[in-house]
Design a protein around this motif. Structure first.
Motif, short mmCIF file in Angstrom:
data_model
loop_
_atom_site.label_atom_id
_atom_site.label_comp_id
_atom_site.label_asym_id
_atom_site.label_seq_id
_atom_site.Cartn_x
_atom_site.Cartn_y
_atom_site.Cartn_z
N THR A 27 31.13 64.06 42.76
CA THR A 27 32.32 64.42 41.97
C THR A 27 32.84 63.23 41.19
O THR A 27 33.18 63.33 40.01
CB THR A 27 33.42 64.97 42.90
OG1 THR A 27 32.93 66.13 43.57
CG2 THR A 27 34.66 65.33 42.10
N ASP A 28 32.89 62.06 41.84
CA ASP A 28 33.38 60.86 41.17
C ASP A 28 32.46 60.46 40.01
O ASP A 28 32.93 60.02 38.96
CB ASP A 28 33.47 59.70 42.17
CG ASP A 28 34.59 59.88 43.18
OD1 ASP A 28 35.45 60.76 42.95
OD2 ASP A 28 34.60 59.16 44.19
N GLN A 79 33.32 62.72 37.12
CA GLN A 79 34.63 62.42 36.54
C GLN A 79 34.60 61.13 35.73
O GLN A 79 35.31 61.00 34.73
CB GLN A 79 35.68 62.35 37.64
CG GLN A 79 35.99 63.70 38.29
CD GLN A 79 37.02 63.60 39.40
OE1 GLN A 79 37.28 62.51 39.94
NE2 GLN A 79 37.60 64.74 39.77
#
Length: 365
Positions: A220-221, A224
């Motif tokens: 997810t990071d 993002q």
């Protein structure tokens, strides 16, 4: 001299264009891409029949190591028209490679930033002046690379405690590189190295972990922060085989690519082609890009996605705005293959022609 490839299928770097096309180009670039049979396309000195063939952008390998100028010819012979070198020294050799204009187009990071404590610091003849373990030293080295004309900055990261740059040192390098408008590529062959790379905000993580799965939070990071990956599955497969007794497993790298792909991470095609003494796997320049595409497909990428990884996505992520797609106004770096690689990725090996800057290379029919 204008060249026309008539009635050819065109993968333009993003999609397979509908129907057959006539493509005209010369050494100034791609001049036109029109539906087959348009009269305007027929004004060329050289005409090739593209029936049953697919025209692609020249392939881009996002991770190579050049130690001999002849390796650039090997790359070109196998359809790689642009190569991104990830460690080149001394500076005089870098200048030689750039000035010769020999074979495929080459970009380089110069010498990477390495900790004094890591395995990379023990590479034969590695320049001691490229080693640092403090933030100010990292900033200084980045400024030196920028002054030397490096196209991007390369860092060596490892899991904490395994000899890579510490997070604060890596963060300083990233900050200095971004201040100078340079991308940062980070060596990361373990999950812990991925963690550090994402934490400090590198742009591209190269290699894939061989020791464990990547946690969902990290995926997810990465998304993002718009961090891309060049997993170099060809090298990871060979490395896992070499170090199998130490518990390294290619299944982790394969799973990481599958998971990153599912999460929406930008995946780039790179091989880590490398014949330097002491490397764990001998990855051959040129032929390895086709193996890499097959491995990416086996990890879950559709053939079109694997082709994008080796063309338009590599060009976009590395800021190579003049190449990576087949459209008017772009460089005429082109590959012609027999068959349809958007259905079967192995078709990329069926080379019938390679053009670099609109000029046919040896072996082009």
């Amino acid at each position: 001299m204008k060249t026309l490839i008539s009635s050819v299928s065109v993968f333009n770097g993003e999609i397979l264009l509908e129907g057959l096309h006539d493509v005209v180009f010369d050494d100034t670039g791609i001049l036109s891409v029109q539906p087959a049979g348009m009269r305007e396309a027929a004004t060329a000195e050289v005409t090739l029949d593209g029936t049953g063939r697919t025209l692609l952008p020249g392939l881009i390998d996002s991770h190579v190591h050049i130690t001999d100028p002849q390796q650039l010819d090997q790359l070109l012979d196998h359809g790689v028209t642009t190569a991104l070198d990830m460690a080149m020294w001394p500076y005089e050799f870098q200048q030689q490679i750039r000035s010769e204009g020999h074979g495929t187009a080459i970009f380089t990071a110069g010498a990477p930033l390495v900790s004094h404590h890591g395995t990379h610091a023990r590479i034969p003849n590695f320049p001691a002046e490229s080693m640092t373990d403090d933030a100010e030293g990292a900033r200084r080295l980045v400024r030196e690379r920028v002054e030397q004309g490096s196209d991007y900055i390369k860092l060596i990261l490892e899991s904490p405690g395994h000899g890579g740059l510490e997070a604060d040192v890596a963060r300083a390098a990233v900050d200095e590189a971004h201040r100078a408008g340079k991308l940062v590529v980070a060596h990361a062959a373990a999950a812990g190295a991925y963690e550090i790379g994402v934490e400090v905000g590198v742009d591209i993580l190269t290699h894939a972990p061989l020791d464990k799965k990547l946690p969902p939070r990290l995926l997810t990071d990465m998304l993002q922060k718009h961090i891309a990956t060049s997993p170099t599955l060809t090298m990871m497969k060979g490395t896992a085989d070499f170090y199998a007794a130490q518990g390294l497993d290619f299944a982790f790298a394969n799973q990481a690519v599958a998971d990153m792909h599912k999460a929406g991470t930008t995946i780039l095609a790179g091989t880590d082609a490398n014949q330097a003494p002491g490397v764990p796997a001998n990855v051959v320049h040129g032929t390895s890009i086709h193996e890499e595409l097959r491995l990416l497909a086996q990890a879950g990428l559709a053939p079109v996605e694997a082709l994008q990884a080796a063309t338009s996505l590599n060009a976009k992520v590395f800021g190579l705005e003049d190449r990576g797609v087949v459209e008017p106004g772009r460089r005429a770096d082109l590959v012609l293959v027999s068959g349809d690689p958007t259905r079967d990725i192995a078709v990329t090996e069926n080379l019938e022609g390679v053009w670099l800057g609109g000029r046919p290379t040896e072996g082009t029919k």
